[in-house]
Design a protein around this motif. Structure first.
Motif, PDB file in Angstrom:
ATOM      1  N   PHE A   1      -7.929  16.762 -13.600  1.00  0.00           N
ATOM      2  CA  PHE A   1      -9.023  17.523 -13.028  1.00  0.00           C
ATOM      3  C   PHE A   1      -8.885  17.405 -11.470  1.00  0.00           C
ATOM      4  CE2 PHE A   1     -10.431  18.284 -16.792  1.00  0.00           C
ATOM      5  CZ  PHE A   1     -11.124  19.702 -16.733  1.00  0.00           C
ATOM      6  N   PRO A   2      -7.597  17.840 -10.573  1.00  0.00           N
ATOM      7  CA  PRO A   2      -7.757  17.716  -9.278  1.00  0.00           C
ATOM      8  C   PRO A   2      -9.034  17.905  -8.296  1.00  0.00           C
ATOM      9  CG  PRO A   2      -6.368  19.548  -9.875  1.00  0.00           C
ATOM     10  CD  PRO A   2      -6.954  18.870 -11.158  1.00  0.00           C
ATOM     11  N   GLU A   3      -9.677  18.858  -8.943  1.00  0.00           N
ATOM     12  CA  GLU A   3     -10.877  19.318  -8.180  1.00  0.00           C
ATOM     13  C   GLU A   3     -12.139  18.298  -7.926  1.00  0.00           C
ATOM     14  OE1 GLU A   3     -13.537  22.504  -9.685  1.00  0.00           O
ATOM     15  OE2 GLU A   3     -12.614  22.061 -11.713  1.00  0.00           O
ATOM     16  N   LEU A   4     -11.987  17.276  -8.818  1.00  0.00           N
ATOM     17  CA  LEU A   4     -13.014  16.276  -8.875  1.00  0.00           C
ATOM     18  C   LEU A   4     -12.609  15.254  -7.754  1.00  0.00           C
ATOM     19  CD1 LEU A   4     -13.285  15.261 -12.643  1.00  0.00           C
ATOM     20  CD2 LEU A   4     -14.587  16.844 -11.405  1.00  0.00           C
TER      21      LEU A   4
ATOM     22  N   THR B   1     -17.612  17.523  -7.681  1.00  0.00           N
ATOM     23  CA  THR B   1     -16.359  17.971  -7.122  1.00  0.00           C
ATOM     24  C   THR B   1     -16.197  17.760  -5.686  1.00  0.00           C
ATOM     25  OG1 THR B   1     -17.402  20.240  -6.564  1.00  0.00           O
ATOM     26  CG2 THR B   1     -16.864  19.992  -8.991  1.00  0.00           C
ATOM     27  N   LYS B   2     -14.888  17.863  -5.415  1.00  0.00           N
ATOM     28  CA  LYS B   2     -14.722  17.931  -3.838  1.00  0.00           C
ATOM     29  C   LYS B   2     -15.402  18.938  -3.044  1.00  0.00           C
ATOM     30  CE  LYS B   2      -9.811  16.136  -4.913  1.00  0.00           C
ATOM     31  NZ  LYS B   2      -8.628  16.291  -4.754  1.00  0.00           N
ATOM     32  N   SER B   3     -15.859  20.039  -3.706  1.00  0.00           N
ATOM     33  CA  SER B   3     -16.552  21.137  -2.859  1.00  0.00           C
ATOM     34  C   SER B   3     -17.800  20.508  -2.688  1.00  0.00           C
ATOM     35  CB  SER B   3     -16.448  22.355  -3.561  1.00  0.00           C
ATOM     36  OG  SER B   3     -16.947  22.466  -4.785  1.00  0.00           O
TER      37      SER B   3
ATOM     38  N   ILE C   1     -20.261  19.466 -11.747  1.00  0.00           N
ATOM     39  CA  ILE C   1     -19.738  20.252 -12.584  1.00  0.00           C
ATOM     40  C   ILE C   1     -19.938  19.792 -14.072  1.00  0.00           C
ATOM     41  CG2 ILE C   1     -17.507  18.824 -12.632  1.00  0.00           C
ATOM     42  CD1 ILE C   1     -15.916  21.301 -13.335  1.00  0.00           C
TER      43      ILE C   1
ATOM     44  N   THR D   1     -17.778  25.950 -18.817  1.00  0.00           N
ATOM     45  CA  THR D   1     -17.902  25.164 -17.594  1.00  0.00           C
ATOM     46  C   THR D   1     -19.031  25.809 -16.528  1.00  0.00           C
ATOM     47  OG1 THR D   1     -15.580  24.453 -17.476  1.00  0.00           O
ATOM     48  CG2 THR D   1     -16.593  24.373 -15.351  1.00  0.00           C
TER      49      THR D   1
ATOM     50  N   TYR E   1     -21.135  25.248 -12.961  1.00  0.00           N
ATOM     51  CA  TYR E   1     -21.348  24.385 -11.520  1.00  0.00           C
ATOM     52  C   TYR E   1     -22.939  24.651 -10.874  1.00  0.00           C
ATOM     53  CZ  TYR E   1     -16.206  24.554 -11.225  1.00  0.00           C
ATOM     54  OH  TYR E   1     -15.059  24.476 -11.567  1.00  0.00           O
TER      55      TYR E   1
END
Length: 395
Positions: free
Chosen positions: A295-298, A323-325, A329, A343, A345
């Motif tokens: 999960f690269p978005e974490l 998340t990075k944003s 999540i 999922t 957000y």
């Protein structure tokens, strides 16, 4: 402390209907940020539980000037998410740990004495008022507490013997079975643990539990590395899932059935979700043996909350992370197949971080977290998902 409601406006065109028939129950879904007139105060949520009156108790920490450790704070919220009262426990007690445990009509949590470093068991009522404070003899540096049927399962650290200690503790604070396992020799081995307690370094994923076949486990330091350790309280562990010192290992785990677990792991900044895996409770293995879904978005080395919930007759594994944003999540997986179900957000405008969640009496989900208002003020936030929203996540 007061709440700042965040209102979402929905423009709807209605034909031949009475608007009075379209009222929404304010207890089913809401979003709140809890403000404080101490502008420089920094609050760190830990866990949340629902009370018998439909409200909530939030356990949290707070930065204090009198100690390198964090203070202890309790917040009572009503069933609409409105702030009721707050209990800031005296600075003598510091570093409350995950989790907040429901015991009959009360709740219990662990903190420690700021001077002696002794673990202390607190009992609070539905109003978040403390009804008892019990020092736990022989246990120092508490790290985690879990519900173990009629008692508590406690993970702590003995800095004299340099051991991770797993203990069974009664609800009156009496220590029963207990065993310590070496973290390894040398100050460098202990440094990440102390930095975790003082929040000057990485926050480490300490946790503990029990499998359905009564094997106990804890995630803590053993032989120089953060490891998942299986034990029957013998002199040596039954099995070990090794990490990579404090750079990798399991970030969360929950027993599903026997040796089958739902886990997440981190490795040098990368994160992986593994909703169903068989872990050997005997012998030595490595956390890197379980690749899982990346999960690269974490965020790097993301904190993860995982639990199995049963809502409206549907059982699912829920993972919560950051998340990075800057959003929280929620990921739902089938507890039988491990397939991703949905999922969701949470959060916008400000950055949000998850701390914990709990299934509510109306079959919804309450998610507590942290947000930084205007990029400056660390505040506690609460997302209440309705039964319909949770049903959409675990469909």
């Amino acid at each position: 402390m007061r709440s700042l409601p965040i209102y979402l406006f929905l423009l709807t065109v209605c034909f031949a209907c009475d608007i009075s028939d379209n009222t929404v129950d304010p207890t089913t879904a809401f979003f709140k940020i809890y403000d404080n007139n101490q502008f420089d105060a920094s609050y760190i949520p830990i866990d949340i539980k629902q009370t018998s009156d439909g409200g909530y108790i939030i356990l949290s920490s707070k930065r204090i000037e009198t100690s390198n450790f964090t203070g202890v704070n309790l917040i009572k919220i009503d069933n609409k998410g409105e702030f009721v009262n707050q209990q800031e426990i005296e600075d003598q007690y510091v570093n409350a740990v995950d989790q907040l445990i429901k015991v009959n009509d009360t709740f219990q949590f662990l903190a420690m004495d700021a001077t002696s470093l002794q673990a202390v068991l607190f009992t609070v009522n539905d109003s978040a008022n403390i009804t008892s404070t019990i020092p736990i003899a022989g246990l120092t540096y508490p790290m985690y507490v879990a519900d173990n049927d009629t008692e508590l399962l406690v993970l702590s650290y003995n800095n004299n013997d340099k051991t991770s200690v797993l203990s069974l503790v009664s609800n009156d604070g009496t220590v029963g079975t207990s065993r310590g396992y070496t973290i390894g020799a040398g100050a460098d081995t202990e440094a990440p643990i102390i930095e975790h307690f003082t929040r000057t370094g990485k926050q480490l994923p300490f946790f503990a539990g029990k499998t359905s076949n009564n094997t106990y486990f804890f995630n803590g330091f053993y032989n120089y590395t953060l490891s998942l350790v299986f034990t029957n309280f013998g002199d040596e562990p039954q099995g070990v899932v090794q990490g990579q010192q404090d750079d990798g290992g399991l970030s969360a785990a929950i027993s599903l059935n026997g040796g089958t677990f739902a886990i997440s792991r981190f490795n040098f900044g990368n994160n992986y979700i593994v909703p169903s895996v068989d872990l050997s409770t005997s012998g030595i293995s490595s956390a890197t043996d379980f690749p899982g879904n990346a999960f690269p978005e974490l965020v790097a080395d993301a904190p993860v909350v995982v639990d199995v919930i049963n809502a409206n007759g549907k059982e699912a594994i829920i993972y919560g992370s950051n998340t990075k944003s800057g959003q929280i999540i929620l990921m739902a997986y089938s507890s039988s197949t491990g397939a991703l179900l949905g999922t969701k957000y949470l959060g916008s405008t400000y950055p949000y971080q998850v701390a914990g969640f709990t299934l509510t009496e109306d079959q919804g989900l309450a998610v507590v977290g942290n947000t930084s208002v205007a990029g400056r003020f660390d505040r506690i936030c609460l997302f209440k998902l309705s039964a319909e929203e949770l049903g959409g996540l675990i469909k």
